[in-house]
Design a protein around this motif. Structure first.
Motif, mmCIF file in Angstrom:
data_model
loop_
_atom_site.group_PDB
_atom_site.id
_atom_site.type_symbol
_atom_site.label_atom_id
_atom_site.label_comp_id
_atom_site.label_asym_id
_atom_site.label_seq_id
_atom_site.Cartn_x
_atom_site.Cartn_y
_atom_site.Cartn_z
ATOM 1 N N ILE A 157 -5.709 2.094 -5.700
ATOM 2 C CA ILE A 157 -4.508 2.203 -4.864
ATOM 3 C C ILE A 157 -3.292 2.599 -5.705
ATOM 4 O O ILE A 157 -2.506 3.472 -5.322
ATOM 5 C CB ILE A 157 -4.257 0.877 -4.120
ATOM 6 N N TYR A 213 -7.105 1.960 3.041
ATOM 7 C CA TYR A 213 -7.771 2.297 1.783
ATOM 8 C C TYR A 213 -8.353 3.710 1.758
ATOM 9 O O TYR A 213 -8.182 4.437 0.775
ATOM 10 C CB TYR A 213 -8.869 1.278 1.458
ATOM 11 N N HIS A 244 -15.143 -4.458 0.609
ATOM 12 C CA HIS A 244 -14.540 -3.610 -0.421
ATOM 13 C C HIS A 244 -15.532 -2.611 -1.003
ATOM 14 O O HIS A 244 -15.165 -1.488 -1.336
ATOM 15 C CB HIS A 244 -13.938 -4.474 -1.527
ATOM 16 N N SER A 283 -8.187 -2.363 5.626
ATOM 17 C CA SER A 283 -9.221 -1.414 5.213
ATOM 18 C C SER A 283 -9.002 -0.029 5.805
ATOM 19 O O SER A 283 -9.531 0.950 5.290
ATOM 20 C CB SER A 283 -10.600 -1.938 5.603
ATOM 21 N N MET A 342 -10.247 -1.942 -6.708
ATOM 22 C CA MET A 342 -9.498 -1.564 -5.514
ATOM 23 C C MET A 342 -8.029 -1.403 -5.846
ATOM 24 O O MET A 342 -7.381 -0.425 -5.451
ATOM 25 C CB MET A 342 -9.680 -2.648 -4.435
#
Length: 373
Positions: free
Chosen positions: A5, A59, A353, A56, A1
């Motif tokens: 990003i 994301y 995730h 979230s 993750m």
């Protein structure tokens, strides 16, 4: 993750990619749901804003911009996930056969490499769905790789049913098998109808064999009824008993604020207020182990209706994608929606995730986009 990003932020043309990503239906859906949560946080009786840590919604914006108009990185993401899960499966089976020591002493968590066996089971089902989607997509796998993919699916499903045995996963596994059975039947060609017949037979034989050859898994399934009976009479803190007690406590919480709910992160304070005088109740004070009850309690029936509407809109969007994406993301949708009946996947980062990363990898759906078939 974190890597995804960082790449999405520091890659070239960041601002342009973000502006473009804001038009993506998945990003708009994520932002819409975050807005509902933010509004519910405003009327919550008491909330520390550090608790509002569910980023979230952010994301998909970053990851969609990273994967924008380029399937190469999506396939690389699949390869990365496939390699990682293959290693997990190997270690898990070595634990099952006693070659590698168990990670956890608790018998129910045996053969689990992850935080817990439910998480690993859900990830393994996603792994099997990914291999299946690639397997039925023309020209994506050569003959030798198709054999490896089929072997991976068999080993993965066997791990879910035999080595791990998460009952939450069983709730999601049956609809997932149904989803794939319907796909094979609807394809229309002779080879897919034969494949559907073989798929149904093998699934039935596999489940029957597991039921007869592995008494531990059979006992865990049958134990669910016993635990439910005990919970109704003694509120025994078993796996099923805890869920039934939390569901029972959630109903009056919803009834007290049915339309808008009590506000973000308010299920726990409401439960504490109702159970202050209860002794030995700490084991129950986590989350309601039911995605939809949690949303109804915190964002109300109106929020739940919006959430379900977003899920249906996402399903429609996924159904229009070319292979393998429609099948892979469709499988993830089935897993998420059904597993949420017995667990809170969104509130738990270890579950969330997985879905958020793959949610952000959904391709753009445009008339000019060429099919990957």
């Amino acid at each position: 993750m974190g890597v995804a990003i960082l790449c999405a932020i520091f890659a070239s043309n960041t601002l342009q990619r973000w502006k473009s990503s804001l038009k993506h239906p998945v990003v708009l859906g994520a932002l819409a749901w975050w807005t509902i949560q933010a509004l519910s946080a405003l009327y919550a009786p008491s909330i520390e804003w550090k608790e509002f840590s569910n980023h979230s919604w952010f994301y998909p914006l970053l990851i969609v911009s990273l994967f924008q108009h380029d399937d190469r990185w999506r396939y690389r993401a699949m390869w990365s996930f496939g390699i990682a899960m293959s290693l997990v499966l190997i270690i898990s089976w070595l634990q099952f056969f006693g070659v590698v020591p168990q990670t956890y002493a608790e018998p129910a968590w045996h053969n689990s490499v992850f935080k817990n066996y439910t998480q690993q089971s859900i990830q393994t089902m996603a792994y099997c769905a990914m291999l299946g989607a690639l397997l039925v997509t023309p020209q994506k796998l050569i003959r030798r790789h198709k054999i490896y993919a089929l072997l991976g699916i068999i080993i993965g499903l066997a791990s879910v049913v035999i080595a791990l045995g998460s009952r939450t996963t069983f709730i999601a596994l049956l609809p997932l098998l149904l989803f794939w059975g319907i796909f094979l039947l609807r394809e229309g060609s002779h080879k897919y109808r034969v494949a559907a017949f073989i798929f149904v037979i093998l699934s039935a034989v596999g489940m029957a064999a597991t039921w007869h050859l592995y008494p531990t898994q059979r006992e865990r399934v049958l134990l669910a009824y016993t635990e439910a009976q005990e919970a109704m009479h003694t509120r025994a803190p078993t796996s099923i008993g805890i869920r039934m007690e939390l569901w029972r406590q959630s109903i009056p919480i919803i009834q007290d604020a049915p339309i808008l709910g009590h506000g973000y992160h308010q299920w726990t304070p409401q439960l504490l207020a109702r159970t202050n005088n209860e002794t030995n109740y700490e084991i129950y004070r986590s989350h309601p182990h039911q995605e939809y009850l949690l949303i109804a309690a915190e964002q109300g029936l109106l929020g739940l209706a919006i959430y379900l509407g977003l899920l249906l809109a996402l399903a429609r969007y996924i159904s229009r994608l070319p292979r393998p994406w429609c099948l892979f993301h469709g499988s993830l949708w089935v897993i998420f929606v059904t597993a949420g009946l017995a667990n809170c996947l969104w509130v738990d980062a270890v579950h969330r995730h997985l879905f958020v990363l793959w949610l952000g990898s959904i391709p753009w759906l445009t008339p000019s986009r060429k099919s990957t078939e």
